[in-house]
Motif scaffolding. Structure first.
Motif, PDB file in Angstrom:
ATOM      1  N   CYS A 149       0.837  -1.209   0.000  1.00 40.46           N
ATOM      2  CA  CYS A 149       0.000   0.000   0.000  1.00 40.46           C
ATOM      3  C   CYS A 149       0.867   1.253   0.000  1.00 40.46           C
ATOM      4  CB  CYS A 149      -0.939   0.001   1.207  1.00 40.46           C
ATOM      5  SG  CYS A 149      -2.305  -1.185   1.111  1.00 40.46           S
ATOM      6  N   ALA A 150       1.956   1.217   0.785  1.00 40.50           N
ATOM      7  CA  ALA A 150       2.861   2.361   0.822  1.00 40.50           C
ATOM      8  C   ALA A 150       3.516   2.583  -0.536  1.00 40.50           C
ATOM      9  CB  ALA A 150       3.926   2.156   1.900  1.00 40.50           C
ATOM     10  N   LEU A 151       3.909   1.489  -1.200  1.00 36.21           N
ATOM     11  CA  LEU A 151       4.507   1.617  -2.528  1.00 36.21           C
ATOM     12  C   LEU A 151       3.499   2.155  -3.538  1.00 36.21           C
ATOM     13  CD1 LEU A 151       6.662  -1.640  -2.802  1.00 36.21           C
ATOM     14  CD2 LEU A 151       7.498   0.706  -2.749  1.00 36.21           C
ATOM     15  N   GLN A 152       2.252   1.716  -3.426  1.00 33.20           N
ATOM     16  CA  GLN A 152       1.243   2.212  -4.353  1.00 33.20           C
ATOM     17  C   GLN A 152       0.976   3.699  -4.113  1.00 33.20           C
ATOM     18  OE1 GLN A 152      -2.768   0.582  -4.142  1.00 33.20           O
ATOM     19  NE2 GLN A 152      -2.869   0.569  -6.375  1.00 33.20           N
ATOM     20  N   ASN A 153       0.892   4.100  -2.834  1.00 35.21           N
ATOM     21  CA  ASN A 153       0.761   5.525  -2.541  1.00 35.21           C
ATOM     22  C   ASN A 153       1.983   6.289  -3.035  1.00 35.21           C
ATOM     23  OD1 ASN A 153      -1.759   5.409  -1.347  1.00 35.21           O
ATOM     24  ND2 ASN A 153      -0.962   5.112   0.713  1.00 35.21           N
ATOM     25  N   GLY A 154       3.162   5.658  -2.916  1.00 33.78           N
ATOM     26  CA  GLY A 154       4.379   6.285  -3.415  1.00 33.78           C
ATOM     27  C   GLY A 154       4.331   6.470  -4.918  1.00 33.78           C
ATOM     28  N   ALA A 155       3.776   5.487  -5.641  1.00 40.41           N
ATOM     29  CA  ALA A 155       3.628   5.614  -7.095  1.00 40.41           C
ATOM     30  C   ALA A 155       2.694   6.768  -7.437  1.00 40.41           C
ATOM     31  CB  ALA A 155       3.102   4.310  -7.682  1.00 40.41           C
ATOM     32  N   SER A 156       1.643   6.918  -6.635  1.00 48.84           N
ATOM     33  CA  SER A 156       0.701   8.021  -6.873  1.00 48.84           C
ATOM     34  C   SER A 156       1.375   9.369  -6.687  1.00 48.84           C
ATOM     35  CB  SER A 156      -0.507   7.893  -5.940  1.00 48.84           C
ATOM     36  OG  SER A 156      -1.229   6.704  -6.187  1.00 48.84           O
ATOM     37  N   VAL A 157       2.155   9.502  -5.600  1.00 45.84           N
ATOM     38  CA  VAL A 157       2.791  10.797  -5.350  1.00 45.84           C
ATOM     39  C   VAL A 157       3.995  11.014  -6.265  1.00 45.84           C
ATOM     40  CG1 VAL A 157       1.986  10.926  -2.970  1.00 45.84           C
ATOM     41  CG2 VAL A 157       4.178   9.849  -3.447  1.00 45.84           C
ATOM     42  N   LEU A 158       4.600   9.939  -6.768  1.00 44.11           N
ATOM     43  CA  LEU A 158       5.643  10.110  -7.773  1.00 44.11           C
ATOM     44  C   LEU A 158       5.052  10.758  -9.022  1.00 44.11           C
ATOM     45  CD1 LEU A 158       8.531   9.666  -8.789  1.00 44.11           C
ATOM     46  CD2 LEU A 158       7.827   7.379  -9.554  1.00 44.11           C
ATOM     47  N   SER A 159       3.834  10.384  -9.357  1.00 49.10           N
ATOM     48  CA  SER A 159       3.161  11.024 -10.487  1.00 49.10           C
ATOM     49  C   SER A 159       2.919  12.503 -10.215  1.00 49.10           C
ATOM     50  CB  SER A 159       1.832  10.322 -10.782  1.00 49.10           C
ATOM     51  OG  SER A 159       0.883  10.535  -9.762  1.00 49.10           O
ATOM     52  N   VAL A 160       2.754  12.848  -8.938  1.00 54.77           N
ATOM     53  CA  VAL A 160       2.584  14.251  -8.559  1.00 54.77           C
ATOM     54  C   VAL A 160       3.861  15.039  -8.819  1.00 54.77           C
ATOM     55  CG1 VAL A 160       2.067  15.815  -6.639  1.00 54.77           C
ATOM     56  CG2 VAL A 160       0.820  13.671  -6.862  1.00 54.77           C
ATOM     57  N   VAL A 161       5.014  14.376  -8.759  1.00 57.15           N
ATOM     58  CA  VAL A 161       6.289  15.023  -9.075  1.00 57.15           C
ATOM     59  C   VAL A 161       6.492  15.109 -10.579  1.00 57.15           C
ATOM     60  CG1 VAL A 161       8.794  14.880  -8.852  1.00 57.15           C
ATOM     61  CG2 VAL A 161       7.348  14.267  -6.919  1.00 57.15           C
ATOM     62  N   VAL A 162       6.269  14.008 -11.265  1.00 61.31           N
ATOM     63  CA  VAL A 162       6.549  13.945 -12.700  1.00 61.31           C
ATOM     64  C   VAL A 162       5.606  14.854 -13.485  1.00 61.31           C
ATOM     65  CG1 VAL A 162       6.579  12.424 -14.720  1.00 61.31           C
ATOM     66  CG2 VAL A 162       7.487  11.626 -12.529  1.00 61.31           C
ATOM     67  N   GLY A 163       4.322  14.893 -13.097  1.00 61.72           N
ATOM     68  CA  GLY A 163       3.359  15.720 -13.819  1.00 61.72           C
ATOM     69  C   GLY A 163       3.724  17.193 -13.839  1.00 61.72           C
ATOM     70  N   PRO A 164       3.905  17.832 -12.677  1.00 58.12           N
ATOM     71  CA  PRO A 164       4.317  19.243 -12.683  1.00 58.12           C
ATOM     72  C   PRO A 164       5.679  19.469 -13.326  1.00 58.12           C
ATOM     73  CG  PRO A 164       3.421  18.634 -10.552  1.00 58.12           C
ATOM     74  CD  PRO A 164       3.559  17.366 -11.335  1.00 58.12           C
ATOM     75  N   LEU A 165       6.594  18.499 -13.169  1.00 54.98           N
ATOM     76  CA  LEU A 165       7.905  18.638 -13.817  1.00 54.98           C
ATOM     77  C   LEU A 165       7.742  18.713 -15.330  1.00 54.98           C
ATOM     78  CD1 LEU A 165      10.979  18.704 -13.517  1.00 54.98           C
ATOM     79  CD2 LEU A 165      10.971  16.193 -13.618  1.00 54.98           C
ATOM     80  N   ALA A 166       6.850  17.890 -15.867  1.00 54.65           N
ATOM     81  CA  ALA A 166       6.568  17.956 -17.302  1.00 54.65           C
ATOM     82  C   ALA A 166       5.969  19.305 -17.672  1.00 54.65           C
ATOM     83  CB  ALA A 166       5.621  16.820 -17.695  1.00 54.65           C
ATOM     84  N   LEU A 323      -1.430   7.778  13.714  1.00 53.15           N
ATOM     85  CA  LEU A 323      -1.001   8.512  12.532  1.00 53.15           C
ATOM     86  C   LEU A 323      -2.163   9.289  11.921  1.00 53.15           C
ATOM     87  CD1 LEU A 323       1.297   9.117  10.542  1.00 53.15           C
ATOM     88  CD2 LEU A 323       0.637   7.059   9.267  1.00 53.15           C
ATOM     89  N   PHE A 324      -3.348   8.697  11.932  1.00 55.29           N
ATOM     90  CA  PHE A 324      -4.510   9.387  11.378  1.00 55.29           C
ATOM     91  C   PHE A 324      -4.869  10.613  12.209  1.00 55.29           C
ATOM     92  CE2 PHE A 324      -9.148   9.971  11.055  1.00 55.29           C
ATOM     93  CZ  PHE A 324      -9.249  10.247   9.701  1.00 55.29           C
ATOM     94  N   VAL A 325      -4.801  10.495  13.531  1.00 59.88           N
ATOM     95  CA  VAL A 325      -5.103  11.640  14.401  1.00 59.88           C
ATOM     96  C   VAL A 325      -4.111  12.775  14.161  1.00 59.88           C
ATOM     97  CG1 VAL A 325      -5.151  12.433  16.791  1.00 59.88           C
ATOM     98  CG2 VAL A 325      -6.258  10.286  16.183  1.00 59.88           C
ATOM     99  N   PHE A 326      -2.819  12.453  14.104  1.00 67.25           N
ATOM    100  CA  PHE A 326      -1.818  13.490  13.870  1.00 67.25           C
ATOM    101  C   PHE A 326      -2.013  14.142  12.501  1.00 67.25           C
ATOM    102  CE2 PHE A 326       0.596  11.683  17.438  1.00 67.25           C
ATOM    103  CZ  PHE A 326       1.070  12.853  18.030  1.00 67.25           C
ATOM    104  N   SER A 327      -2.427  13.358  11.515  1.00 69.14           N
ATOM    105  CA  SER A 327      -2.668  13.913  10.184  1.00 69.14           C
ATOM    106  C   SER A 327      -3.810  14.924  10.217  1.00 69.14           C
ATOM    107  CB  SER A 327      -2.986  12.781   9.208  1.00 69.14           C
ATOM    108  OG  SER A 327      -1.922  11.865   9.121  1.00 69.14           O
ATOM    109  N   ASN A 328      -4.891  14.581  10.906  1.00 66.45           N
ATOM    110  CA  ASN A 328      -6.012  15.509  11.013  1.00 66.45           C
ATOM    111  C   ASN A 328      -5.633  16.780  11.761  1.00 66.45           C
ATOM    112  OD1 ASN A 328      -7.623  13.725   9.643  1.00 66.45           O
ATOM    113  ND2 ASN A 328      -9.218  13.623  11.207  1.00 66.45           N
ATOM    114  N   ALA A 389       0.123  15.340   5.632  1.00 61.75           N
ATOM    115  CA  ALA A 389      -1.121  15.082   6.356  1.00 61.75           C
ATOM    116  C   ALA A 389      -2.092  14.214   5.554  1.00 61.75           C
ATOM    117  CB  ALA A 389      -1.779  16.409   6.738  1.00 61.75           C
ATOM    118  N   ILE A 390      -2.386  14.608   4.328  1.00 60.17           N
ATOM    119  CA  ILE A 390      -3.384  13.878   3.545  1.00 60.17           C
ATOM    120  C   ILE A 390      -2.892  12.488   3.132  1.00 60.17           C
ATOM    121  CG2 ILE A 390      -4.699  13.906   1.386  1.00 60.17           C
ATOM    122  CD1 ILE A 390      -4.946  16.927   1.708  1.00 60.17           C
ATOM    123  N   PRO A 391      -1.637  12.326   2.616  1.00 58.51           N
ATOM    124  CA  PRO A 391      -1.177  10.961   2.312  1.00 58.51           C
ATOM    125  C   PRO A 391      -1.105  10.058   3.537  1.00 58.51           C
ATOM    126  CG  PRO A 391       0.185  12.576   1.175  1.00 58.51           C
ATOM    127  CD  PRO A 391      -0.668  13.337   2.136  1.00 58.51           C
TER     128      PRO A 391
END
Length: 470
Positions: A149-166, A323-328, A389-391
């Motif tokens: 799950c962490a790797l999949q979330n990491g793939a999602s946020v990696l797209s957040v880096v690559v998209g704006p970089l493009a 972790l969820f409480v601290f995120s909120n 917080a959100i991730p």
């Protein structure tokens, strides 16, 4: 040491299918991150009748298409006991949307409606996203699920880096850019990302065809079924789910918390670009630059978080409840800090008809009465909220939810939590853009912060019942 232990326990047999799903997650997400930063500036540039409220509705119908078809794709995948064909159909729909987007400027008027149609198709195509989540949950062991799950979330946020970089890489091509097919098809800072999205879609389709291992596994919950989808089959699935010995009250709690957790992200997604152009008077190109750099930082920090979970085995050490409480709490503090206090805020900038930047009192009645917090603190809080917080909240809830529903066919159950998340992504852009147009950003901060406070209190109230899934 953690990396060495992970590599020692790594086997291609265990990780081949999850890794294919993780790569597809990146390819499916990167297109939206490439387009997201420039959506509002581009719409406002090619159609001057576009308003922030219309953009909010456009964002909402995109999410509505995602929500409706997420459930439909999940039912389809469950009926045929595989995700390969639904995934392929979703990518083909997105491919059609990319081609339509390229031809937006051929229309003599009402281009904003054509773009809305494109975003509806993008939402439908992205409705296959829960299939990848349920696929990973099904093909990983309990021990490896948090890491996957962490790797999949990491793939999602990696797209957040690559998209704006493009997007930034084309900053030197201001609109209208370089003509490809004169006069309407041009390569510019606004249109270049869609050409890259076209390429990533083709790669994703090829990977689905040759790399997605769509095995049929027999479980207690599966039986041989017809491949025809019907209302009666949906009813049968829901009745069967209700008969399972699952903690339904806690499942409902997690879905509701997921809805609340997406509130900050949904309003930020819908309003970040209008806030840049209206409250801070940034031109479309400068707004893209500011948001793209911010999103790149968000992605880098979120990737770091995913790597920490992976390498330090935090999935086994950190309490998901805590972790969820601290995120909120981090989100709540962000709303407090970005409130426009007089000692750290400035008046709105006047509207410039040429650049179409600044606060237009004919559209926003609060231009002369409200203040805007300094841009740098606003961007810093947005980065912290979106990167940590959100991730973190999403990772916590996804892990707990996956453990609650156990080792059943998770397609339908995962679609429920995704649809719950989509509900707020449909409602929040409409409510946020309408409130922003009528009253400004202040009421949004107050309402969202109050909702987060209530949700955190409810979560703490259910603390002891969440212990088995911690």
């Amino acid at each position: 040491l953690s990396l060495r232990l992970m590599l020692q326990n790594f086997t291609w047999f265990q990780w081949k299918r999850p890794l294919v799903a993780i790569v597809l997650t990146f390819l499916c997400n990167v297109e939206s991150s490439m387009l997201a930063v420039g959506e509002w500036p581009y719409m406002q540039t090619i159609d001057h009748d576009s308003t922030s409220s219309f953009f909010g509705v456009t964002t909402a119908v995109n999410k509505a298409g995602h929500a409706i078809f997420a459930f439909g794709f999940a039912i389809w995948a469950h009926k045929i006991s595989g995700i390969r064909i639904p995934m392929l159909v979703g990518r083909l729909i997105t491919l059609i949307a990319c081609v339509m987007y390229i031809f937006a400027e051929f229309l003599p008027s009402n281009k904003r409606w054509w773009m809305m149609a494109c975003y509806v198709l993008f939402g439908i195509g992205f409705g296959t996203s829960p299939l990848l989540r349920s696929y990973i949950a099904r093909v990983t062991s309990d021990e490896n699920r948090s890491t996957a799950c962490a790797l999949q979330n990491g793939a999602s946020v990696l797209s957040v880096v690559v998209g704006p970089l493009a997007q930034i890489s084309f900053i030197g091509l201001p609109y209208p850019g370089v003509a490809i097919i004169s006069p309407h098809i041009n390569l510019s800072i606004y249109t270049a990302p869609i050409w890259l999205s076209l390429i990533t879609n083709i790669i994703a389709i090829a990977l689905i065809l040759v790399g997605l291992d769509d095995t049929r596994e027999e479980t207690e919950e599966k039986e041989e079924e017809s491949s025809i989808i019907s209302l009666s089959s949906i009813r049968d699935r829901l009745i069967r789910l209700r008969s399972l010995n699952l903690p339904w009250i806690l499942i409902l709690l997690v879905i509701l918390e997921k809805v609340v957790s997406g509130l900050a992200l949904s309003t930020t997604t819908a309003l970040s670009a209008p806030v840049m152009t209206v409250m801070y008077a940034l031109t479309g190109q400068n707004a893209i630059l500011a948001l793209a750099v911010s999103q790149m930082i968000v992605g880098c920090v979120a990737i770091g978080l995913a790597l920490v979970f992976l390498l330090c085995k935090l999935g086994r050490l950190v309490s998901c409840r805590v972790l969820f409480v601290f995120s909120n709490i981090a989100v709540i503090i962000g709303y407090i800090i970005t409130f426009p206090y007089p000692f750290m805020s400035n008046p709105m900038q006047p509207f410039n008809e040429t650049t179409r930047a600044g606060c237009n009192p004919q559209e926003y009645s609060w231009c002369n009465t409200q203040l805007a917090v300094h841009l740098i603190p606003f961007l810093i809080i947005m980065i912290i909220t979106n990167s940590f917080a959100i991730p973190s909240a999403a990772l916590s809830l996804d892990t707990i939810y996956s453990k609650m529903i156990g080792n059943i066919d998770q397609n339908l159950m995962q679609s429920l939590i995704v649809i719950g998340d989509d509900v707020i992504q449909i409602v929040a852009p409409i409510y946020g853009s309408a409130l922003f147009t009528s009253s400004g950003i202040n009421p949004i901060n107050i309402i969202n912060g109050s909702i987060y406070i209530v949700a955190t209190i409810v979560w703490i109230g259910a603390w002891k019942w969440l212990t088995p899934f911690n």
